[in-house]
Motif scaffolding. Structure first.
Motif: not given
Ligand SMILES: Nc1ncnc2c1ncn2[C@@H]1O[C@H](COP(=O)(O)OP(=O)(O)OP(=O)(O)O)[C@@H](O)[C@H]1O
Ligand SMILES: Nc1ncnc2c1ncn2[C@@H]1O[C@H](COP(=O)(O)OP(=O)(O)O)[C@@H](O)[C@H]1O
Ligand SMILES: [Mg+2]
Ligand SMILES: [Mg+2]
Lengths: 266, 286
Positions: A39, A85, A163, A195, B92, B94, B141, B145, B147-150, B153, B174-178
């Motif tokens: 991410n 995305q 994604e 992912h 969601n 977002f 930050k 602004q 990223s999706g995964g950020q 979190r 759903s948007q997270l890295d492994p």
């Protein structure tokens, strides 16, 4: 022919935050490529530069042989389509039909052609029954298919999916597999950020790995998913079947159930 | 006593032709980690809204049955009171940003501020949360602004920092890295150790099988299975409810089908699979 070529490309958001730092790669026309990685690595930023939604701070981007910096975003978007995305960043029409038709109408395409394109894109994305629905009345997972259909209808040469797998159930993933396969059969170049490691392995061979603003790997999936240093750097994990193979001390490079079964047969 | 109990709940959205959920009953004990699974559109998020007391007041429709929180009917509690007991993370990511804060740190602190918690206490709790979810580097930050995964979190952190008794978490990975997904499940495990009650909607069944105590499967308006993760995910019927099985279970079923290996139980976790397959590679199939 090269569809997309990046040479020493860097990008910084306003306030100077560097999100992509000196990356180079190229993607052949008709190729299927997955981009994976941690991410915030810079994946979305990277693909948004492919059709001019973002412009690099330095370096060169070439799209089908043309210098992208000399083309407008509108011109680039006729060749390279980006599926956001977050569907909410892309959808603003009141019905699914109008959403898919929007860019086509903007290009002043004639009515019957618009209709033909919308219907065929909707059919491909399993939306034929939802054409009069407001996209925001659809579940998040289905809304993603609306954004895919909009790009498919444009008949672009390069389709970028950011994604698409997020929040999809088993059937949604199956539908996406079919869409990617169809686009590939049609000779399109497909770039997908995901992912979901099982999905990536199931649908792609070449994998680009990003971590901390850079490309840290670009190779076949069988190499990528057994390169532990790389996986760790990019916040990735082996697919479960590979983890099992490793713990059972089976052959390296097992990445899916088919591999596992055939190795186990020996 | 059950922390949360649903008694014969049936619900229909105002303008919908059909009911979306029928005769839903279950009860969840304090400290339990329950996963809710089912195909897209089956009504998981709707069920979350019901448990949060938003239905039928905020999302209009017709509901029958009862929802009890610590034995009390939530229909008689205010949304504000309920929100103190139940934390909710949106599906969601977002949409779960306050829009009024300039930094991730302040965004995560926002809810505590509204409760009038002491600044020093806020700082301590926010710091702990940023560390737990690996977002310390994002503290300055702008929340819009990311990223999706950020964003996802940060959304999770903003709810967890409130430390509610019950957490309802709708597809938080759903948007997270492994590795991010693993961190979320580890975070849930820590919450469980602290006797928090967790209800999680999640498609990533490999992770659910490793961590959840209990799985409720919803299909076609009804609960079709409510059992331990190990029992639910060793049953191939689950595939017919639009859910996947863990990779190790799919593999075991394939080996079984080919007559390669006999299993006394279909494994659902990696450890189980290792245990059952260890040392059997050479005599498999005989
Ligand atoms: N508008 C913006 N302004 C400033 N920084 C931004 C902005 N958008 C993104 N960033 C930052 O740029 C970096 C790269 O973001 P990007 O969206 O490309 O990541 P990503 O690899 O797509 O991540 P994810 O997997 O979470 O979607 C992140 O650190 C992010 O916080
Ligand atoms: N506010 C609403 N009004 C009418 N129908 C709704 C509303 N919210 C959701 N639905 C419908 O209810 C069904 C279940 O949705 P949801 O609970 O979001 O499912 P899930 O979370 O399992 O994907 C879907 O068909 C959806 O379109
Ligand atoms: Mg992204
Ligand atoms: Mg939902």
């Amino acid at each position: 022919m090269e569809a997309i070529k990046f040479e020493h490309v860097s990008f910084a958001y306003e306030h100077g935050f560097v999100a992509v730092d000196d990356i180079s790669f190229n993607i052949q026309s008709g190729e299927k490529v997955a981009i994976i990685g941690q991410n915030g690595a810079g994946k979305t930023t990277t693909v948004k530069m492919m059709n001019g939604l973002l412009r690099p701070k330095s370096g060169e981007i070439t799209v089908f042989g043309d210098d992208a910096s000399k083309k407008t975003t509108a011109t680039l978007s006729k060749k390279v389509g980006y599926v956001f995305q977050n569907p909410g960043d892309q959808i603003f029409n009141q019905t699914v039909y109008n959403e898919i038709a929007y860019s086509l109408k903007y290009l002043k395409m004639d009515k019957t052609e618009v209709e033909r394109r919308v219907n065929s894109a909707a059919a491909m994305c399993y939306l034929s029954d939802e054409l009069q629905t407001n996209p925001y009345d659809l579940p998040f997972s289905i809304r993603k298919f609306v954004t895919i259909a909009s790009v498919v209808a444009m008949n672009v040469d390069v389709v970028i999916l950011d994604e698409p797998t997020a929040g999809q159930d088993l059937l949604g993933l199956l539908h996406q597999k079919e869409i990617i396969e169809q686009l590939h059969q049609m000779g399109k170049t497909v770039v997908t950020i995901s992912h979901d490691m099982e999905f990536v392995i199931d649908n792609f061979d070449r994998i680009i790995v990003m971590a901390d603003k850079k490309i840290v790997g670009d190779a076949n999936k069988r190499e990528i998913f057994w390169d532990f240093e790389l996986l760790d750097k990019a916040a990735l994990k082996q697919p479960v079947v590979s983890q099992l193979a490793k713990r059972l001390e089976l052959k390296r490079n097992i990445i899916n159930i088919v591999d596992f079964v055939s190795e186990y047969e020996k | 006593m059950a922390v949360l109990e649903l008694k014969d709940v049936t619900f229909k959205y105002q303008l919908a032709k059909e009911t979306i959920l029928e005769n839903i009953s279950f009860s969840i004990e304090k400290g339990e980690f329950v996963a809710l699974v089912g195909r897209n559109g089956v009504g998981k998020t709707t069920l979350c809204s019901i448990m949060r007391g938003l239905i039928p007041t905020f999302h209009t429709g017709t509901m029958s049955g009862q929802v009890l929180l610590n034995g009390l009917d939530i229909g008689e509690m205010s949304i504000g009171d309920l929100a103190l007991h139940i934390g909710f993370v949106f599906q969601n990511p977002f949409v779960q940003v306050s829009g009024v804060k300039q930094t991730v740190f302040e965004e995560v602190a926002y809810g505590l501020e509204n409760l009038g918690v002491k600044r020093s206490e806020i700082i301590r709790r926010v710091e702990e949360m940023l560390h737990q979810l690996n977002i310390e580097h994002l503290r300055s930050k702008h929340p819009m602004q990311l990223s999706g995964g950020q964003s996802q979190r940060v959304a999770l952190a903003s709810v967890l920092v409130m430390d509610p008794e019950i957490l309802i978490i709708d597809e938080p990975t759903s948007q997270l890295d492994p590795q991010g997904t693993e961190e979320v499940f580890e975070t849930i495990r820590l919450l469980k150790e602290r006797k928090k009650t967790i209800i999680l909607v999640e498609h990533k069944v490999d992770w659910v099988a490793e961590y959840a105590d209990r799985v409720i499967v919803i299909d076609d308006k009804h609960i079709v299975k409510d059992a331990s993760a190990s029992e639910v995910f060793s049953d191939p019927m689950i595939l017919e409810t639009g859910n996947n099985l863990p990779q190790v279970a799919l593999l075991a079923l394939r080996l079984l089908e080919l007559g390669k290996v006999d299993f006394n139980k279909i494994p659902t976790t990696l450890d189980e699979a290792v245990e059952q397959l260890k040392g059997r590679a050479d005599n498999g199939g005989n």
